[in-house]
Design an enzyme around this catalytic site. Structure first.
Site, mmCIF file in Angstrom:
data_model
loop_
_atom_site.group_PDB
_atom_site.id
_atom_site.type_symbol
_atom_site.label_atom_id
_atom_site.label_comp_id
_atom_site.label_asym_id
_atom_site.label_seq_id
_atom_site.Cartn_x
_atom_site.Cartn_y
_atom_site.Cartn_z
ATOM 1 C CD GLU A 1 -1.083 42.003 1.636
ATOM 2 O OE1 GLU A 1 -2.329 41.959 1.761
ATOM 3 O OE2 GLU A 1 -0.483 41.566 0.646
ATOM 4 C CE LYS B 1 -9.791 42.384 8.535
ATOM 5 N NZ LYS B 1 -10.946 43.264 8.409
ATOM 6 C CG ASP C 1 -12.828 49.246 8.169
ATOM 7 O OD1 ASP C 1 -13.515 48.270 7.826
ATOM 8 O OD2 ASP C 1 -13.110 49.970 9.136
ATOM 9 C CE1 TYR D 1 -8.447 40.668 -0.055
ATOM 10 C CE2 TYR D 1 -8.589 43.029 0.310
ATOM 11 C CZ TYR D 1 -9.183 41.787 0.264
ATOM 12 O OH TYR D 1 -10.510 41.658 0.544
ATOM 13 C CE LYS E 1 -11.309 43.442 13.857
ATOM 14 N NZ LYS E 1 -12.211 43.901 12.810
ATOM 15 C CB CYS F 1 -35.173 76.180 19.502
ATOM 16 S SG CYS F 1 -33.639 76.941 18.946
ATOM 17 C CB CYS G 1 -35.633 81.032 18.853
ATOM 18 S SG CYS G 1 -36.192 79.504 18.084
ATOM 19 C CB CYS H 1 -35.318 75.013 15.788
ATOM 20 S SG CYS H 1 -35.821 76.732 15.811
ATOM 21 C CB CYS I 1 -34.019 80.148 15.193
ATOM 22 S SG CYS I 1 -32.808 79.472 16.319
HETATM 23 S S1 IVH Z 1 -6.628 38.573 2.602
HETATM 24 C C1 IVH Z 1 -9.811 34.669 2.238
HETATM 25 N N1 IVH Z 1 -5.677 40.991 2.843
HETATM 26 O O1 IVH Z 1 -10.602 41.563 5.470
HETATM 27 C C2 IVH Z 1 -9.695 36.089 2.581
HETATM 28 N N2 IVH Z 1 -7.970 40.643 3.350
HETATM 29 O O2 IVH Z 1 -12.150 39.813 7.534
HETATM 30 C C3 IVH Z 1 -8.307 36.569 2.309
HETATM 31 N N3 IVH Z 1 -9.163 42.698 3.964
HETATM 32 O O3 IVH Z 1 -12.711 39.573 3.516
HETATM 33 C C4 IVH Z 1 -8.275 37.986 2.588
HETATM 34 N N4 IVH Z 1 -7.460 44.062 3.736
HETATM 35 O O4 IVH Z 1 -12.339 42.021 2.819
HETATM 36 C C5 IVH Z 1 -6.770 40.209 2.968
HETATM 37 N N5 IVH Z 1 -4.672 43.079 2.965
HETATM 38 C C6 IVH Z 1 -5.763 42.305 3.078
HETATM 39 C C7 IVH Z 1 -7.021 42.818 3.457
HETATM 40 C C8 IVH Z 1 -8.102 41.945 3.593
HETATM 41 C C9 IVH Z 1 -8.743 43.971 4.027
HETATM 42 C C10 IVH Z 1 -10.545 42.262 4.272
HETATM 43 C C11 IVH Z 1 -11.162 41.372 3.253
HETATM 44 C C12 IVH Z 1 -11.540 40.130 3.990
HETATM 45 C C13 IVH Z 1 -11.659 40.645 5.376
HETATM 46 C C14 IVH Z 1 -11.509 39.535 6.367
#
Ligand code: IVH
Length: 696
Positions: free
Chosen positions: A143, A145, A147, A257, A346, A440, A443, A458, A463
């Site tokens: 999946e 991740k 942010d 998730y 990551k 500035c 001016c 400024c 200006c």
């Molecule tokens: S599963 C026990 N799935 O990433 C934690 N986490 O650094 C199981 N996150 O705390 C998390 N997308 O806030 C999972 N598809 C995803 C995610 C996800 C973002 C975040 C989540 C978690 C952090 C871990």
């Protein structure tokens, strides 16, 4: 044969090589072998990491990129592994509690995820799981991740009762009122064949999607304010706002998730089944997930997500690979801070090294001086970039930037390129420290920062750079919208002495326009028609167009409603302005209106025939009435309903009390309906509510 290899045994050479290589590696990572300095460095790193945790989780204003943060953590892990004698403190997940919300306790602990930064680390994870479970036919789900910030939603018998941030994993901030403002989140689960669980903790992420982040930044830009750098920080800041209405204004998104407690029904047997259950309940599911069966397949899926990350429409910083089967998850169990059945791979930030050629200064229309890094062009995320904002004076100091330095440029949050570091060890001898201007550049007025502010300004309202920016802004679409008046045309008219303030647009003659290079008869007529038509534009556009600090499109709208027309705006003041737009914007408006040249501009607009009027404000027909919602409102989100109530002069509260006037109970209404009955509060159906407010 002569030479060293003849005299020294091969093994000794190998050892020497290893020592040199390891020392070099250690030196690269800023490590010495000596235990004392290791202790110092570990201490330093822990302090530094704790500081960044605090900035990131509690203040929602990270100073360093995720990659920089991860490097600090990696260095600490490396040192701790190399020096087991300097025993590490018990591992903890970051702590996002702010102390400004009630505490909510998680029924089941909310963990974090272990991370893999390379393909090798991913494969090591896969091998470990395979070995531990003793089978090679494992199925994983990959999946994106998201942010943003982690959230746990508790639904009791299908009704949302609580939303709590991760906090320290055990307890977090109870942000229920704010989470209710998220449009995509239904307050009740859609009914299916089976009754909903007695209680379920659904885990997910709250974030800002790319479109909303861009919209908010466009608003900032047109208000002459410094842009938000990172969608995650903005999401955190918004969710932790003290004012649910502010949350409703910035459209947060949510995705689910995972889950914690699941009581009174059978939990899903796999991640895929969970996805299906979310869909059936009408809840948002992760986008772009994949089922994979081998380590190779998984890595390909991770790479595919990484390549497509800019087109997903939401910010991601990696991919999460998780075992699909719930029974297998239980068998393999949890580590101290994270499950053993999942790993976050990551993404490398899109990052490159280039040379800083110059730092230039941009003067914005409210006078803020923004330093800009000008560097040798490079490719980043499919585009060529040659400049990046340095935000403010302090940022240059923080990096100790010098002209000629090798700098690291990253796409922060995948959107705006930012300078994230300097390669100090490669600094050329001739690199020149940068001195922030005291005057500035446009001016020559002395510039200064207000106490407690980083922005250097400024203060000269005459200006030329500010004036040019202000005129461009007045003509832009979010303000009055004078099509055809771009920067070049405006600059030419300014140089010809025909354009100084906004009212001068309405005094331009055909001859003035024809004198501009590139403007012919036809264009001149079109420009004149634009000017004529704009006299009927909305008042909010004119107010926005005046470039008052702190006044963006939304604030201008509020001010327009208070003023009625331009003349009314010129006389605006008093406590109702503070009530409508808050103290900071109200003060900025008062300062603006106190200046005679601004009053002259407003009078000039009026005498030029500008008849801008506010849209008819909504009549307050429910002053002071207090509403509480429970259950579903067909055709209306909670945020929209709250807006309607507020527009009518009422207020929305989260729980029922003696002060509540109405409880609106839709399908799936929860305990609040019982409270209403107990307290004898009037209960309205969603239809009655709509009629009361005169909604269509
Ligand atoms: S599963 C026990 N799935 O990433 C934690 N986490 O650094 C199981 N996150 O705390 C998390 N997308 O806030 C999972 N598809 C995803 C995610 C996800 C973002 C975040 C989540 C978690 C952090 C871990």
């Amino acid at each position: 044969m002569t030479g060293p290899s003849a005299r020294v045994p091969r093994l000794a050479w190998l050892l020497l090589f290893l020592v040199v290589a390891l020392t070099c590696h250690a030196a690269r990572m800023g490590i010495t072998s000596d235990s004392d300095s290791a202790r110092r460095r570990i201490q330093e790193l822990r302090t530094e990491i704790a500081r960044h945790d605090d900035l990131y989780f509690k203040q929602a204003k990270a100073e360093i990129s995720d990659a920089e943060y991860d490097r600090l953590k990696q260095e600490l892990q490396f040192l701790e592994a190399a020096h087991p004698e300097l025993s590490a403190p018990p591992p903890e997940v970051g702590d996002d509690r702010s102390g400004r919300f009630p505490t909510g306790v998680h029924r089941q602990r909310m963990g974090s995820l272990d991370k893999a930064y390379t393909e090798t680390e991913w494969r090591a994870f896969h091998t470990k799981v395979t070995q531990e479970l003793g089978r090679s036919d494992l199925v994983f789900v990959v999946e994106p991740k998201y942010d943003g910030l982690a959230i746990s939603l508790t639904y009791e018998r299908g009704v949302l009762v609580r939303a709590v941030t991760r906090g320290n994993g055990v307890e977090g901030d109870d942000v229920t009122a704010n989470v209710r403002m998220i449009e995509a989140l239904p307050p009740t689960l859609q009914a299916g064949q089976l009754p909903p669980p007695v209680l379920v903790e659904l885990r997910g992420e709250i974030y800002l999607d790319d479109a909303e982040f861009a919209r908010l930044n466009a608003e900032r830009e047109s208000a002459g304010e410094v842009l938000f750098a990172h969608p995650r920080n903005l999401a955190v800041g918004t969710l932790k706002s003290a004012d649910p209405a502010e949350v409703a204004e910035r459209r947060l998104s949510i995705v689910l998730y995972g889950w914690g407690a699941w009581e009174g029904a059978k939990p899903p047997q796999s991640q895929l089944e969970f996805h299906g259950q979310l869909r059936a309940w009408g809840l948002p599911v992760v986008k772009g997930s994949r089922i994979v069966r081998t380590a190779d397949e998984a890595w390909t899926a991770v790479r595919t997500l990484a390549r497509g990350r800019t087109t997903l429409g939401f910010p991601t910083d990696g991919a999460v690979v998780k075992l699909d089967d719930t029974a297998l998850r239980t068998r393999i169990g949890e580590g101290p801070t994270a499950p053993r059945w999942a790993v976050a791979c990551k993404f490398e930030p899109e990052k490159a090294v280039t040379r800083l050629r110059a730092i230039t200064i941009q003067v914005g229309r409210t006078g803020v001086l923004t330093p800009v890094a000008e560097f040798e062009p490079l490719e980043l995320g499919g585009a060529t970039v040659a400049r990046a904002t340095l935000h403010n004076r302090d940022e240059i100091k923080r990096h100790d930037l010098r002209i000629g330095d090798f700098i690291e440029v990253e796409k922060a949050g995948d959107i705006i390129p930012a300078v994230t570091g300097v390669q100090v060890q490669r600094r050329p001898a001739e690199a020149v420290p940068y001195v922030f201007p005291e005057r500035c550049p446009s001016c020559q007025t002395a510039v200064a920062a207000k106490p407690g502010e980083v922005a250097v300004r400024c203060a000269n309202t005459r200006c030329p750079a500010q004036r040019q920016r202000r005129l461009e802004h007045f003509a832009s679409a979010p303000a009055v919208g004078l099509k055809g008046f771009g920067p070049a045309t405006i600059s030419a008219l300014v140089r010809a002495g025909r354009l100084q303030g906004p009212a001068d647009f309405y005094r331009l003659t055909r001859g003035d326009l024809l004198a501009v290079e590139g403007v012919g008869e036809k264009t001149a007529d079109r420009l004149l028609a634009e000017i004529e038509a704009s006299k009927q534009a909305e008042l909010a556009g004119f107010i926005h167009g005046l470039s008052i600090p702190q006044v963006g499109a939304a604030t201008a709208f509020e001010l327009a409603e208070l003023s009625g027309d331009l003349a009314g705006f010129g006389r605006l003041g008093g406590s109702r302005v503070v009530d409508a737009v808050g103290p900071a914007a109200a003060e900025a408006v008062a300062d603006f209106l106190a200046r005679s040249e601004n009053q002259a501009d407003i009078r000039g607009l009026i005498t030029s025939g500008v008849s801008a009027k506010a849209d008819q404000p909504v009549r307050a027909n429910l002053p002071g009435k207090v509403f509480v919602f429970t259950g579903a409102l067909p055709g209306l989100t909670r945020a929209q309903a709250a807006k309607q109530v507020e527009a009518a002069g009422g207020a929305v509260r989260d729980s029922v009390s003696g002060k509540t006037d109405y409880v609106v109970a839709g399908e799936g209404a929860g305990a609040k309906l019982d409270d209403a009955r107990r307290l004898g509060v009037t209960v309205l159906t969603p239809l009655e509510f709509a009629q009361l407010l005169g909604l269509p």
